[in-house]
Design a protein around this motif. Structure first.
Motif, PDB file in Angstrom:
ATOM      1  N   VAL A 120       2.875  -0.458  -3.948  1.00 38.97           N
ATOM      2  CA  VAL A 120       3.289  -1.692  -3.273  1.00 38.97           C
ATOM      3  C   VAL A 120       2.880  -2.896  -4.113  1.00 38.97           C
ATOM      4  CG1 VAL A 120       3.008  -3.140  -1.225  1.00 38.97           C
ATOM      5  CG2 VAL A 120       3.164  -0.652  -0.988  1.00 38.97           C
ATOM      6  N   VAL A 121       3.824  -3.774  -4.358  1.00 41.48           N
ATOM      7  CA  VAL A 121       3.553  -5.023  -5.066  1.00 41.48           C
ATOM      8  C   VAL A 121       3.478  -6.180  -4.072  1.00 41.48           C
ATOM      9  CG1 VAL A 121       4.434  -6.669  -6.771  1.00 41.48           C
ATOM     10  CG2 VAL A 121       4.602  -4.207  -7.199  1.00 41.48           C
ATOM     11  N   LYS A 122       4.373  -6.161  -3.116  1.00 37.60           N
ATOM     12  CA  LYS A 122       4.392  -7.219  -2.107  1.00 37.60           C
ATOM     13  C   LYS A 122       5.153  -6.744  -0.886  1.00 37.60           C
ATOM     14  CE  LYS A 122       5.796 -12.045  -1.362  1.00 37.60           C
ATOM     15  NZ  LYS A 122       6.476 -13.229  -1.939  1.00 37.60           N
ATOM     16  N   ALA A 123       4.713  -7.191   0.284  1.00 33.14           N
ATOM     17  CA  ALA A 123       5.404  -6.891   1.540  1.00 33.14           C
ATOM     18  C   ALA A 123       5.630  -8.192   2.283  1.00 33.14           C
ATOM     19  CB  ALA A 123       4.592  -5.921   2.399  1.00 33.14           C
ATOM     20  N   SER A 124       6.866  -8.433   2.679  1.00 34.51           N
ATOM     21  CA  SER A 124       7.197  -9.674   3.384  1.00 34.51           C
ATOM     22  C   SER A 124       6.832  -9.554   4.857  1.00 34.51           C
ATOM     23  CB  SER A 124       8.686  -9.977   3.239  1.00 34.51           C
ATOM     24  OG  SER A 124       9.456  -9.059   4.024  1.00 34.51           O
ATOM     25  N   LYS A 125       6.920 -10.675   5.544  1.00 36.64           N
ATOM     26  CA  LYS A 125       6.759 -10.664   6.988  1.00 36.64           C
ATOM     27  C   LYS A 125       8.068 -10.214   7.635  1.00 36.64           C
ATOM     28  CE  LYS A 125       3.336 -14.385   7.012  1.00 36.64           C
ATOM     29  NZ  LYS A 125       3.000 -15.752   7.519  1.00 36.64           N
ATOM     30  N   ALA A 126       7.972  -9.764   8.872  1.00 36.80           N
ATOM     31  CA  ALA A 126       9.169  -9.307   9.575  1.00 36.80           C
ATOM     32  C   ALA A 126      10.146 -10.464   9.740  1.00 36.80           C
ATOM     33  CB  ALA A 126       8.791  -8.734  10.933  1.00 36.80           C
ATOM     34  N   ALA A 127      11.407 -10.205   9.411  1.00 29.24           N
ATOM     35  CA  ALA A 127      12.432 -11.244   9.519  1.00 29.24           C
ATOM     36  C   ALA A 127      12.701 -11.559  10.987  1.00 29.24           C
ATOM     37  CB  ALA A 127      13.716 -10.773   8.844  1.00 29.24           C
ATOM     38  N   PRO A 128      12.829 -12.841  11.336  1.00 30.41           N
ATOM     39  CA  PRO A 128      13.119 -13.203  12.728  1.00 30.41           C
ATOM     40  C   PRO A 128      14.430 -12.576  13.199  1.00 30.41           C
ATOM     41  CG  PRO A 128      12.476 -15.133  11.450  1.00 30.41           C
ATOM     42  CD  PRO A 128      12.694 -14.029  10.468  1.00 30.41           C
ATOM     43  N   GLY A 129      14.423 -12.056  14.396  1.00 31.49           N
ATOM     44  CA  GLY A 129      15.639 -11.474  14.967  1.00 31.49           C
ATOM     45  C   GLY A 129      15.796 -10.009  14.653  1.00 31.49           C
ATOM     46  N   THR A 130      15.778  -9.635  13.368  1.00 28.87           N
ATOM     47  CA  THR A 130      15.997  -8.232  12.994  1.00 28.87           C
ATOM     48  C   THR A 130      14.697  -7.443  12.885  1.00 28.87           C
ATOM     49  OG1 THR A 130      15.910  -8.741  10.616  1.00 28.87           O
ATOM     50  CG2 THR A 130      18.051  -8.895  11.715  1.00 28.87           C
ATOM     51  N   GLY A 131      13.606  -8.104  12.523  1.00 32.04           N
ATOM     52  CA  GLY A 131      12.337  -7.409  12.349  1.00 32.04           C
ATOM     53  C   GLY A 131      12.238  -6.624  11.056  1.00 32.04           C
ATOM     54  N   VAL A 132      13.200  -6.788  10.153  1.00 35.28           N
ATOM     55  CA  VAL A 132      13.213  -6.044   8.893  1.00 35.28           C
ATOM     56  C   VAL A 132      12.108  -6.572   7.971  1.00 35.28           C
ATOM     57  CG1 VAL A 132      14.541  -5.547   6.803  1.00 35.28           C
ATOM     58  CG2 VAL A 132      15.642  -5.474   9.040  1.00 35.28           C
ATOM     59  N   VAL A 133      11.382  -5.647   7.349  1.00 35.02           N
ATOM     60  CA  VAL A 133      10.332  -5.981   6.388  1.00 35.02           C
ATOM     61  C   VAL A 133      10.776  -5.503   5.006  1.00 35.02           C
ATOM     62  CG1 VAL A 133       7.955  -5.525   5.669  1.00 35.02           C
ATOM     63  CG2 VAL A 133       8.489  -5.844   8.093  1.00 35.02           C
ATOM     64  N   VAL A 134      10.750  -6.391   4.038  1.00 32.38           N
ATOM     65  CA  VAL A 134      11.134  -6.051   2.667  1.00 32.38           C
ATOM     66  C   VAL A 134       9.862  -5.766   1.876  1.00 32.38           C
ATOM     67  CG1 VAL A 134      12.272  -6.799   0.560  1.00 32.38           C
ATOM     68  CG2 VAL A 134      13.217  -7.440   2.797  1.00 32.38           C
ATOM     69  N   VAL A 135       9.818  -4.581   1.266  1.00 32.12           N
ATOM     70  CA  VAL A 135       8.663  -4.161   0.479  1.00 32.12           C
ATOM     71  C   VAL A 135       9.091  -3.991  -0.974  1.00 32.12           C
ATOM     72  CG1 VAL A 135       6.805  -2.478   0.239  1.00 32.12           C
ATOM     73  CG2 VAL A 135       7.782  -2.937   2.501  1.00 32.12           C
ATOM     74  N   ASP A 136       8.417  -4.687  -1.879  1.00 32.66           N
ATOM     75  CA  ASP A 136       8.656  -4.512  -3.310  1.00 32.66           C
ATOM     76  C   ASP A 136       7.757  -3.391  -3.814  1.00 32.66           C
ATOM     77  OD1 ASP A 136      10.460  -6.568  -3.282  1.00 32.66           O
ATOM     78  OD2 ASP A 136       9.042  -8.080  -3.990  1.00 32.66           O
ATOM     79  N   LEU A 148       0.370  -7.194 -11.492  1.00 36.58           N
ATOM     80  CA  LEU A 148       0.865  -6.305 -10.444  1.00 36.58           C
ATOM     81  C   LEU A 148       2.000  -5.431 -10.941  1.00 36.58           C
ATOM     82  CD1 LEU A 148       0.748  -8.726  -7.380  1.00 36.58           C
ATOM     83  CD2 LEU A 148      -0.970  -7.107  -8.162  1.00 36.58           C
ATOM     84  N   MET A 149       2.639  -5.845 -12.002  1.00 37.16           N
ATOM     85  CA  MET A 149       3.680  -5.035 -12.648  1.00 37.16           C
ATOM     86  C   MET A 149       3.186  -4.627 -14.028  1.00 37.16           C
ATOM     87  SD  MET A 149       6.472  -4.470 -10.916  1.00 37.16           S
ATOM     88  CE  MET A 149       7.691  -4.220 -12.204  1.00 37.16           C
ATOM     89  N   LYS A 150       3.170  -3.331 -14.265  1.00 40.24           N
ATOM     90  CA  LYS A 150       2.715  -2.822 -15.546  1.00 40.24           C
ATOM     91  C   LYS A 150       3.893  -2.638 -16.493  1.00 40.24           C
ATOM     92  CE  LYS A 150      -1.165  -0.409 -13.380  1.00 40.24           C
ATOM     93  NZ  LYS A 150      -1.828   0.907 -13.167  1.00 40.24           N
ATOM     94  N   ALA A 151       3.579  -2.536 -17.780  1.00 44.11           N
ATOM     95  CA  ALA A 151       4.626  -2.356 -18.789  1.00 44.11           C
ATOM     96  C   ALA A 151       5.381  -1.057 -18.540  1.00 44.11           C
ATOM     97  CB  ALA A 151       4.007  -2.341 -20.184  1.00 44.11           C
ATOM     98  N   GLY A 152       6.702  -1.117 -18.595  1.00 40.59           N
ATOM     99  CA  GLY A 152       7.528   0.066 -18.404  1.00 40.59           C
ATOM    100  C   GLY A 152       7.876   0.358 -16.960  1.00 40.59           C
ATOM    101  N   GLU A 153       7.414  -0.480 -16.013  1.00 38.10           N
ATOM    102  CA  GLU A 153       7.707  -0.252 -14.600  1.00 38.10           C
ATOM    103  C   GLU A 153       8.930  -1.067 -14.165  1.00 38.10           C
ATOM    104  OE1 GLU A 153       3.473   0.906 -12.502  1.00 38.10           O
ATOM    105  OE2 GLU A 153       4.111  -1.184 -12.487  1.00 38.10           O
ATOM    106  N   GLN A 154       9.520  -0.646 -13.071  1.00 38.54           N
ATOM    107  CA  GLN A 154      10.624  -1.372 -12.453  1.00 38.54           C
ATOM    108  C   GLN A 154      10.285  -1.642 -10.991  1.00 38.54           C
ATOM    109  OE1 GLN A 154      14.295   0.781 -13.071  1.00 38.54           O
ATOM    110  NE2 GLN A 154      14.487   0.084 -15.188  1.00 38.54           N
ATOM    111  N   LEU A 155      10.830  -2.729 -10.486  1.00 44.00           N
ATOM    112  CA  LEU A 155      10.557  -3.147  -9.110  1.00 44.00           C
ATOM    113  C   LEU A 155      11.758  -2.818  -8.234  1.00 44.00           C
ATOM    114  CD1 LEU A 155       8.245  -4.637  -7.602  1.00 44.00           C
ATOM    115  CD2 LEU A 155       9.619  -6.707  -7.815  1.00 44.00           C
ATOM    116  N   VAL A 156      11.521  -2.059  -7.185  1.00 40.26           N
ATOM    117  CA  VAL A 156      12.586  -1.655  -6.271  1.00 40.26           C
ATOM    118  C   VAL A 156      12.324  -2.287  -4.897  1.00 40.26           C
ATOM    119  CG1 VAL A 156      13.781   0.272  -5.183  1.00 40.26           C
ATOM    120  CG2 VAL A 156      12.825   0.543  -7.475  1.00 40.26           C
ATOM    121  N   PRO A 157      13.186  -3.201  -4.442  1.00 39.19           N
ATOM    122  CA  PRO A 157      13.021  -3.770  -3.098  1.00 39.19           C
ATOM    123  C   PRO A 157      13.560  -2.802  -2.045  1.00 39.19           C
ATOM    124  CG  PRO A 157      14.876  -4.795  -4.189  1.00 39.19           C
ATOM    125  CD  PRO A 157      14.297  -3.833  -5.181  1.00 39.19           C
TER     126      PRO A 157
END
Length: 236
Positions: A190-206, A133-142
């Motif tokens: 997109v590498v990964k997307a989390s579920k919505a955080a309880p209370g805030t509803g924030v979703v973290v996408v890598d 899911l991560m290729k050579a030379g790439e960086q992951l930004v959350p």
């Protein structure tokens, strides 16, 4: 003396009750024979035959089972599958369900999970990939997305996106070229997307970006000046 003898000879005057009169034999009640109804008999035979056919079909379906690969413990996106993550089960498989057969287990061991795998589910060929899911030379930004910023379309690994710089009102975009009217953007995946955080509803996408664009995207995230836009699928 004659009167005394006459009284003694009279049974009614003696005070002794007379024996009850014995009844004669009682004839049994006549029972009329029930009339047979051919229609009812035919209906009963038809129901019996239908029930037998249904049982035969059920037994045939239960007997027609297929050995498939199952997930026996949770696997995160991008994690390499091992034999300890997988199991086998014999199920009555619907032809519409595309599952990995048990004799093909070795072909998926060593591959990565393209999606999050849950324990107890059947394994589908589309849920694994041989590519990293991560290729050579790439960086992951959350990137943290507020509820109103999360797309209605589900974010899945491999989906192409644009990281758009949206500076605060009245603040100039230092990265934008003078001859371009639109905001600056960075291509990502997109590498990964989390579920919505309880209370805030924030979703973290890598999101994976190039090594050159990674620090810029991280600065936009820190300044809360980044928005995520989905690209159209390539097959459209």
């Amino acid at each position: 003396m004659s009167k005394i003898k006459e009284r003694a000879a009279t049974p009614a005057s003696s005070g002794i009750p007379q024996p009850a009169q014995i009844a004669g034999p009682v004839a049994p009640p006549r029972v009329s024979a029930r009339r047979r109804r051919p229609g009812v008999i035919a209906l009963s035979l038809a129901l019996i035959a239908a029930g037998g056919a249904g049982v035969s079909v059920l037994l045939f379906q239960v007997g027609d089972r297929t050995e498939v690969v199952t997930v026996i413990r949770d696997v995160e996106v991008g994690q390499v599958l091992t034999e300890q993550d997988l199991g086998k089960a014999s199920v009555a498989l619907d032809p519409a369900v595309n599952a990995v057969r048990a004799d093909e287990m070795e072909s998926v061991v060593g591959k990565r999970a393209a999606v999050e795998l849950k324990s107890g589910s059947l394994l589908s060929p589309s849920q694994v990939t041989k590519d990293s899911l991560m290729k050579a030379g790439e960086q992951l930004v959350p990137i943290g997305l507020k509820p109103e910023q999360v797309p209605a379309t589900a974010l899945v690994p491999g989906q192409k996106v644009q990281l758009v710089h949206v500076p605060a009102q009245g603040v100039a975009d230092p990265g934008r070229e003078p001859d371009k009217a639109g905001p600056q953007s960075i291509a990502g995946r997109v590498v990964k997307a989390s579920k919505a955080a309880p209370g805030t509803g924030v979703v973290v996408v890598d999101v994976a970006t190039t090594a050159e664009a990674g620090p810029t995207a991280a600065a936009w995230v820190s300044a809360d000046a980044l928005r995520l836009v989905l690209d159209a699928p390539e097959n459209n």
